[in-house]
Design a protein around this motif. Structure first.
Motif, PDB file in Angstrom:
ATOM      1  N   ALA A  52     -12.243 -12.193  71.512  1.00 36.82           N
ATOM      2  CA  ALA A  52     -13.291 -11.675  72.229  1.00 36.82           C
ATOM      3  C   ALA A  52     -14.134 -10.458  71.545  1.00 36.82           C
ATOM      4  CB  ALA A  52     -12.640 -11.102  73.304  1.00 36.82           C
ATOM      5  N   ILE A  86     -16.999 -12.369  69.673  1.00 36.89           N
ATOM      6  CA  ILE A  86     -18.091 -12.090  70.637  1.00 36.89           C
ATOM      7  C   ILE A  86     -18.928 -10.868  70.764  1.00 36.89           C
ATOM      8  CG2 ILE A  86     -18.679 -12.758  73.176  1.00 36.89           C
ATOM      9  CD1 ILE A  86     -16.210 -14.601  73.320  1.00 36.89           C
ATOM     10  N   ASP A  87     -18.044  -9.972  71.327  1.00 34.94           N
ATOM     11  CA  ASP A  87     -18.567  -8.597  71.194  1.00 34.94           C
ATOM     12  C   ASP A  87     -17.547  -7.691  71.504  1.00 34.94           C
ATOM     13  OD1 ASP A  87     -20.030  -6.373  72.186  1.00 34.94           O
ATOM     14  OD2 ASP A  87     -21.296  -7.423  73.514  1.00 34.94           O
ATOM     15  N   SER A 129     -14.220 -17.881  75.700  1.00 33.92           N
ATOM     16  CA  SER A 129     -15.493 -18.402  75.901  1.00 33.92           C
ATOM     17  C   SER A 129     -15.965 -18.999  77.094  1.00 33.92           C
ATOM     18  CB  SER A 129     -15.935 -19.473  74.744  1.00 33.92           C
ATOM     19  OG  SER A 129     -16.082 -19.093  73.289  1.00 33.92           O
ATOM     20  N   TYR A 157     -16.559 -15.882  79.422  1.00 35.01           N
ATOM     21  CA  TYR A 157     -17.933 -15.054  79.037  1.00 35.01           C
ATOM     22  C   TYR A 157     -19.004 -15.638  78.725  1.00 35.01           C
ATOM     23  CZ  TYR A 157     -14.706 -10.832  78.707  1.00 35.01           C
ATOM     24  OH  TYR A 157     -13.765  -9.983  79.019  1.00 35.01           O
ATOM     25  N   SER A 191     -19.768 -17.997  76.613  1.00 35.14           N
ATOM     26  CA  SER A 191     -20.417 -17.907  75.165  1.00 35.14           C
ATOM     27  C   SER A 191     -20.168 -19.079  74.601  1.00 35.14           C
ATOM     28  CB  SER A 191     -19.293 -16.738  74.605  1.00 35.14           C
ATOM     29  OG  SER A 191     -19.849 -16.789  73.344  1.00 35.14           O
ATOM     30  N   ASN A 223     -20.102 -19.483  71.322  1.00 29.36           N
ATOM     31  CA  ASN A 223     -19.966 -19.153  70.050  1.00 29.36           C
ATOM     32  C   ASN A 223     -19.480 -19.928  69.155  1.00 29.36           C
ATOM     33  OD1 ASN A 223     -19.337 -17.675  67.613  1.00 29.36           O
ATOM     34  ND2 ASN A 223     -19.531 -15.894  68.645  1.00 29.36           N
ATOM     35  N   VAL A 272     -15.770 -19.322  67.665  1.00 26.00           N
ATOM     36  CA  VAL A 272     -14.560 -19.371  68.665  1.00 26.00           C
ATOM     37  C   VAL A 272     -14.038 -20.795  68.631  1.00 26.00           C
ATOM     38  CG1 VAL A 272     -13.921 -19.293  71.015  1.00 26.00           C
ATOM     39  CG2 VAL A 272     -15.399 -17.471  70.009  1.00 26.00           C
TER      40      VAL A 272
END
Length: 218
Positions: free
Chosen positions: A34, A38-39, A156, A159, A161, A163, A166
């Motif tokens: 995460a 991701i962020d 993922s 959230y 996401s 990405n 990931v």
């Protein structure tokens, strides 16, 4: 008089049974996914904490039920590491497995219905794996590797996401876990063979199984 009643229960035995440090690694993997992929601000998000906690709880339940079904095999392969029947009775092991499984699923539903259903399916697969799948060639290995990858992909899903990093990390986790599970089967060959398991090393032999590992490592 039942011998189970004479066997003590200790917190240390429960921590050994649930592979405490493995659970820490599972949580760290989700946090690193995460925060690094991701962020970084997600480190303080309560949903990430709840996800890591619920995933670790379900993994702990999985370790318990696996050891419950493998008592006789483990007494041959690794007698010094057997906990059920020594530090924890079989009855308490089932109790803790049920409580942890239900708790993990409930926490998953707090995060959303998709996470709740995935947690429910994970609990079922972990039970099925321990009960029979792990005694079949490759199938049990694949299930554990797949669940490991899912634990990464859950970040993922929480959230929303997409990405690609990931996904790549999840694939890496899948293959590394698959390799580890096959190696474990090679190490446990004696006990597995004694109780009629049909793992890859038993069916194909050590030499051919090593070539499978070389391919997966590549």
């Amino acid at each position: 008089m039942s011998t189970e009643k004479l066997q003590p229960f200790t917190i240390r035995a429960l921590l050994r049974l649930t592979r405490f440090w493995n659970l820490v690694i599972i949580g760290m993997a989700q946090y690193f996914t995460a925060v690094l992929l991701i962020d970084k601000r997600l480190f303080y998000d309560w949903r990430l904490f709840l996800l890591a906690t619920s995933t670790a709880i379900i993994a702990a339940a999985g370790y318990i039920i696996n050891d419950y079904y493998d008592i006789k095999i483990d007494l041959i392969n690794k007698p010094g590491r057997v906990v059920i029947g020594k530090g924890i009775t079989r009855r308490y092991a089932l109790f803790f497995h049920s409580v942890l499984s239900l708790t993990g699923i409930a926490l998953g539903f707090i995060l959303g219905w998709r996470i709740g259903i995935i947690h429910f399916m994970s609990v079922f697969l972990l039970w099925w794996y321990s009960n029979s799948l792990k005694r079949q060639p490759f199938v049990g290995n694949f299930v554990v590797a797949w669940l490991t990858a899912v634990s990464i992909l859950l970040v993922s899903i929480v959230y929303y996401s997409n990405n690609s990093l990931v996904v790549i990390y999840a694939l890496f986790a899948f293959f590394m876990t698959l390799i580890r599970e096959i190696v474990k089967d090679m190490e446990d060959l004696k006990g597995d063979n004694t109780f009629g398991c049909k793992t890859l090393p038993i069916i194909w032999g050590i030499r051919k199984t090593k070539w499978v590992l070389y391919l997966l490592l590549f």
